[in-house]
Scaffold this active site. Structure first.
Site, PDB file in Angstrom:
ATOM      1  N   ARG A  12       0.887  -1.174   0.000  1.00 47.31           N
ATOM      2  CA  ARG A  12       0.000   0.000   0.000  1.00 47.31           C
ATOM      3  C   ARG A  12       0.915   1.212   0.000  1.00 47.31           C
ATOM      4  O   ARG A  12       1.530   1.542   1.025  1.00 47.31           O
ATOM      5  CB  ARG A  12      -0.900  -0.034   1.239  1.00 47.31           C
ATOM      6  N   HIS A  14      -6.561   0.873  -7.398  1.00 45.06           N
ATOM      7  CA  HIS A  14      -6.972   0.193  -6.166  1.00 45.06           C
ATOM      8  C   HIS A  14      -7.763  -1.054  -6.592  1.00 45.06           C
ATOM      9  O   HIS A  14      -8.984  -1.135  -6.406  1.00 45.06           O
ATOM     10  CB  HIS A  14      -7.839   1.122  -5.318  1.00 45.06           C
ATOM     11  N   GLN A  43     -10.187  -3.036  -4.178  1.00 49.21           N
ATOM     12  CA  GLN A  43     -11.427  -2.316  -3.900  1.00 49.21           C
ATOM     13  C   GLN A  43     -12.421  -2.516  -5.039  1.00 49.21           C
ATOM     14  O   GLN A  43     -13.608  -2.780  -4.803  1.00 49.21           O
ATOM     15  CB  GLN A  43     -11.141  -0.830  -3.713  1.00 49.21           C
ATOM     16  N   ASP A  85     -16.244   8.874  -3.357  1.00 51.00           N
ATOM     17  CA  ASP A  85     -15.018   8.683  -2.586  1.00 51.00           C
ATOM     18  C   ASP A  85     -14.581  10.060  -2.096  1.00 51.00           C
ATOM     19  O   ASP A  85     -15.080  11.094  -2.552  1.00 51.00           O
ATOM     20  CB  ASP A  85     -13.940   8.049  -3.484  1.00 51.00           C
ATOM     21  N   CYS A  88     -16.080   3.739  -0.717  1.00 44.24           N
ATOM     22  CA  CYS A  88     -15.019   2.799  -0.354  1.00 44.24           C
ATOM     23  C   CYS A  88     -14.466   3.045   1.050  1.00 44.24           C
ATOM     24  O   CYS A  88     -13.714   2.214   1.555  1.00 44.24           O
ATOM     25  CB  CYS A  88     -13.909   2.831  -1.393  1.00 44.24           C
ATOM     26  N   ARG A  96     -14.436  -6.845   1.080  1.00 46.43           N
ATOM     27  CA  ARG A  96     -12.995  -6.716   0.847  1.00 46.43           C
ATOM     28  C   ARG A  96     -12.292  -7.989   1.300  1.00 46.43           C
ATOM     29  O   ARG A  96     -11.415  -8.510   0.603  1.00 46.43           O
ATOM     30  CB  ARG A  96     -12.436  -5.509   1.618  1.00 46.43           C
TER      31      ARG A  96
END
Length: 308
Positions: free
Chosen positions: A102, A129, A132, A224, A264, A292
């Site tokens: 990440r 991502h 996600q 988001d 998200c 997830r």
């Protein structure tokens, strides 16, 4: 699939995508069916950015599959600062069965993957991502018959989440509209790639600068944060640019009646989304968050299975 890693949605064939989604359905319905599949395997979680969902979902997911993790946070390795990325990758390749990264820069993941011979998973970068996006589509297919091809509308920043959503929608033949301010549109290269794939899959990918126009006939409205981690110095400018992009009751009324709401997380309540919308029965954000873990378990199983 490129070297049994998931760096970008582009690394996957449609067969890979379908297999991961099917495997996610299996591990969610039958959680004990793979409980020893990662027995004896150790995975590194290398995070330059703080995390809640990515960290805990991978940690819990790997544990439930019989594996172990070691968390390396922002102060532990300092990739590219304390030691070169390529050197860290080659050392960890001797110890670990796989790595989740990440990072701030997508280039860091690309360089690490070049020198690490085992599975590497993009847990988030400034470019994509993918985990996600997989969880989002898995959640959608739980809520809608897949043949219905639900219409998704993303409202907000042309960021990593939108990039991965576009690419996955294009592969799956989905229907995705998005609205972003003109100076915050998604990367032109990603849009070009998504549109090229969409021609083959008959997907619909369409961009707007007006949120109300983009959201018409949407089954799902997705947003988001406007200001991501590392962009705090742009906060004032971005908030001004995103005026009219808030997901609130007024905007939601322009979508289909009963349209679902996705985010998200983490959410900045009162900025990109109002509290009443996020807490409404139409919001499925915590289903996304749960999924997830199921999707990432499927990704891990698929990558490690392919690498044997």
């Amino acid at each position: 699939m490129k070297k049994n890693s998931l760096i970008s949605i582009n690394d996957l064939s449609i067969q890979d995508v379908e297999a991961i989604l099917e495997l996610a359905e299996e591990v969610k319905e039958f959680p004990d069916s793979h409980k020893e599949s990662l027995s004896g395997k150790m995975f590194g979680l290398i995070f330059e950015k703080p995390s809640t969902r990515t960290w805990i979902s991978f940690d819990a997911g790997i544990f439930s599959l019989g594996g172990s993790t070691i968390y390396l946070g922002p102060q532990d390795i300092k990739l590219g600062i304390r030691e070169e990325v390529r050197d860290v990758a080659r050392v960890l390749d001797r110890y670990l069965s796989g790595v989740v990264l990440r990072t701030f820069s997508h280039q860091t993941i690309l360089e690490f993957e070049k020198y690490f011979k085992k599975p590497v998973i993009n847990g988030l970068s400034d470019w994509e991502h993918p985990c996600q996006a997989f969880a989002d589509f898995f959640t959608l297919y739980e809520k809608f018959p897949r043949k219905q091809n639900p219409r998704i509308c993303f409202i907000g920043d042309g960021n990593n989440v939108l990039n991965s959503l576009m690419l996955l929608a294009a592969k799956l033949g989905g229907h995705l509209t998005y609205a972003t301010p003109k100076k915050h549109e998604p990367n032109a290269k990603v849009v070009k790639e998504a549109l090229a794939m969409a021609k083959k899959s008959k997907a619909v990918i369409q961009g707007f600068s007006c949120a109300e126009e983009a959201v018409r006939e949407a089954d799902v409205v997705y947003t988001d944060v406007w200001v991501s981690m590392g962009e705090e110095n742009q906060s004032r400018q971005k908030k001004k640019a995103f005026e009219g992009m808030q997901v609130n009751r007024k905007l939601l009324s322009k979508a289909k009646k009963g349209a679902l709401v996705m985010h998200c997380l983490p959410a900045h309540r009162g900025e990109e989304i109002t509290n009443d919308v996020l807490e409404s029965k139409q919001a499925i954000v915590f289903d996304q968050a749960e999924n997830r873990m199921h999707v990432q378990k499927a990704i891990l199983l698929y990558l490690t299975r392919e690498s044997r």
